[in-house]
Design an enzyme around this catalytic site. Sequence first.
Site, mmCIF file in Angstrom:
data_model
loop_
_atom_site.group_PDB
_atom_site.id
_atom_site.type_symbol
_atom_site.label_atom_id
_atom_site.label_comp_id
_atom_site.label_asym_id
_atom_site.label_seq_id
_atom_site.Cartn_x
_atom_site.Cartn_y
_atom_site.Cartn_z
ATOM 1 C CD GLU A 166 43.736 22.299 72.315
ATOM 2 O OE1 GLU A 166 44.352 21.806 71.355
ATOM 3 O OE2 GLU A 166 43.025 21.609 73.072
ATOM 4 C CD GLU A 352 39.247 20.992 73.227
ATOM 5 O OE1 GLU A 352 40.070 20.062 73.153
ATOM 6 O OE2 GLU A 352 39.245 21.958 72.425
HETATM 7 C C1 LIG Z 1 55.137 12.795 66.810
HETATM 8 C C2 LIG Z 1 54.757 13.736 67.899
HETATM 9 O O1 LIG Z 1 53.357 13.916 67.855
HETATM 10 C C3 LIG Z 1 52.966 14.832 68.782
HETATM 11 C C4 LIG Z 1 51.431 14.942 68.694
HETATM 12 O O2 LIG Z 1 51.146 15.928 69.620
HETATM 13 C C5 LIG Z 1 49.869 16.223 69.860
HETATM 14 C C6 LIG Z 1 49.631 16.904 71.030
HETATM 15 C C7 LIG Z 1 48.348 17.258 71.359
HETATM 16 C C8 LIG Z 1 47.313 16.901 70.516
HETATM 17 C C9 LIG Z 1 45.957 17.241 70.927
HETATM 18 C C10 LIG Z 1 44.773 16.860 70.331
HETATM 19 N N1 LIG Z 1 43.822 17.346 71.136
HETATM 20 C C11 LIG Z 1 42.371 17.160 71.012
HETATM 21 C C12 LIG Z 1 41.910 18.407 70.285
HETATM 22 N N2 LIG Z 1 41.993 19.592 71.147
HETATM 23 C C13 LIG Z 1 41.223 20.566 70.397
HETATM 24 C C14 LIG Z 1 40.109 19.791 69.730
HETATM 25 O O3 LIG Z 1 40.072 20.150 68.378
HETATM 26 C C15 LIG Z 1 40.483 18.311 69.878
HETATM 27 O O4 LIG Z 1 40.317 17.623 68.665
HETATM 28 N N3 LIG Z 1 44.360 18.023 72.138
HETATM 29 N N4 LIG Z 1 45.672 17.943 72.039
HETATM 30 C C16 LIG Z 1 47.548 16.225 69.324
HETATM 31 C C17 LIG Z 1 48.832 15.874 68.983
#
Ligand SMILES: CCOCCOc1ccc(-c2cn(C[C@@H]3NC[C@@H](O)[C@H]3O)nn2)cc1
Length: 448
Positions: A166, A352
């Site tokens: 990611e 994932e």
């Molecule tokens: C206030 C704004 O806030 C924005 C938060 O924005 C995000 C975006 C995306 C994520 C996110 C989390 N995950 C799951 C993980 N993928 C890898 C693996 O380690 C999983 O734990 N995927 N995307 C989190 C937060």
Amino acid sequence: MTIFQFPNDFKWGTATAAYQIEGAAKEGGRGPSIWDTFSHTPGRVYNGDNGDVACDSYHRYEEDIELMKELGINTYRFSISWPRIIPDGDGEINREGLDYYHRFVDKLLEAGIEPFCTLYHWDLPQALQDVGGWENRRSIDAFVKFSEVMYREFDGKIKYWLTFNEPWCIAFLSNVIGVHAPGKQDLQAALDVAHHVLVAHGKSVSKFRELGVDGKIGIAPNVAWAVPYSKSEEDKGAADRNIQVYSDWFLDPIYKGSYPKPLYDWFEQSGHVPPIQEGDMEAIAQPIDHIGINYYSMSVNKFNPNGGYLQMEEVDMGLTKTDIGWPVESRGLYDVIHYLQKYGNIDIYITENGACINDDVVNGKVNDTRRISYLQQHIAQIHRVIADGINLKGYMAWSLMDNFEWAEGYRMRFGLVHVDYRSLKRTPKESFYWYQNVVKNNWMETRK
Ligand SMILES: CCOCCOc1ccc(-c2cn(C[C@@H]3NC[C@@H](O)[C@H]3O)nn2)cc1
């Protein structure tokens, strides 16, 4: 009833990551990572949760592998804790760390489970962050050294590799939005990080080829799918920017040797451009064997001049949401995989996909029917994509077990297996047994 039959060689698996499950943060010669620092910084992680113990998989990996054998999966995606291998990032190698992963990988192979290894899943050694982290080009050579150690050590055991998990999270979530480590809010820093991660990816792929490693290598972008709220050019532009910043910003340099012009121009108009040096774009654009796609949800986007670095807001369309607040909409998975065909009919793994459903254990069971429904909808889309002739080679559910969900700490649960964080007792959920049946049959059936 509908039967969805999958190819004979389809890879069924689950996924985890080192910092989220291992624990043993100060054992085995491990050095601190940026997530040790971040999670111990008050206010950064829900409830002050951290990865000091997590699921204690460092000590319980044999129990975890028994669960994988019971699940029947043939592939397991995991990540390497860089600070276990080179505690200060680019100095001495820690033999104890390598030995731990040899024991783990040998146990996986003994169980007939294919190791699918992510080299970098966000746990940068803190010592490198102390000198600028991914903003500093020193991290490029440090990563290449770390990856070379791993390639030499595990050639012949690990055949499926991913350099980075990611890259949007590594660059933008962590340096513009700021909710992940190191928690900056600086667009130029994000562009610097994204670029240096890409160069590190490309140079590591070159090293992989130079060593003649017996295996395949790629990268795992998390992808967004978005549709415009209206037919206006402004809303369409907002949705395009949102899609491109997750996938094109990283895959265009790799597959085309240049950044996507619309988004490059968007950032340039605010005075920010990637710090490209002579030879960088050629170094990035090394041919790769596959990509991993991490998909959770999609969104409806509207232009909003106050909507952050993309001037975009996500509109709540009233869809069913998982317990982390993400809309359940599986058609985005189908659409984004077709969108990615512009890079060619590349080998794709879903590295994932899963749902945050926070059901607890009741009378020894976790009746997570909402997770089963989510998985069924998304696996059906995978079947559609394969029927369209796309090289979709495997599916790894996120996650094998509940674990440390970054800034959300332990309150958000993505596992097929429930973890009681006091006792560390693992309890397979109903979704575990549903997925076990899909894997065993290599087909999925739905009632209608
Ligand atoms: C206030 C704004 O806030 C924005 C938060 O924005 C995000 C975006 C995306 C994520 C996110 C989390 N995950 C799951 C993980 N993928 C890898 C693996 O380690 C999983 O734990 N995927 N995307 C989190 C937060």
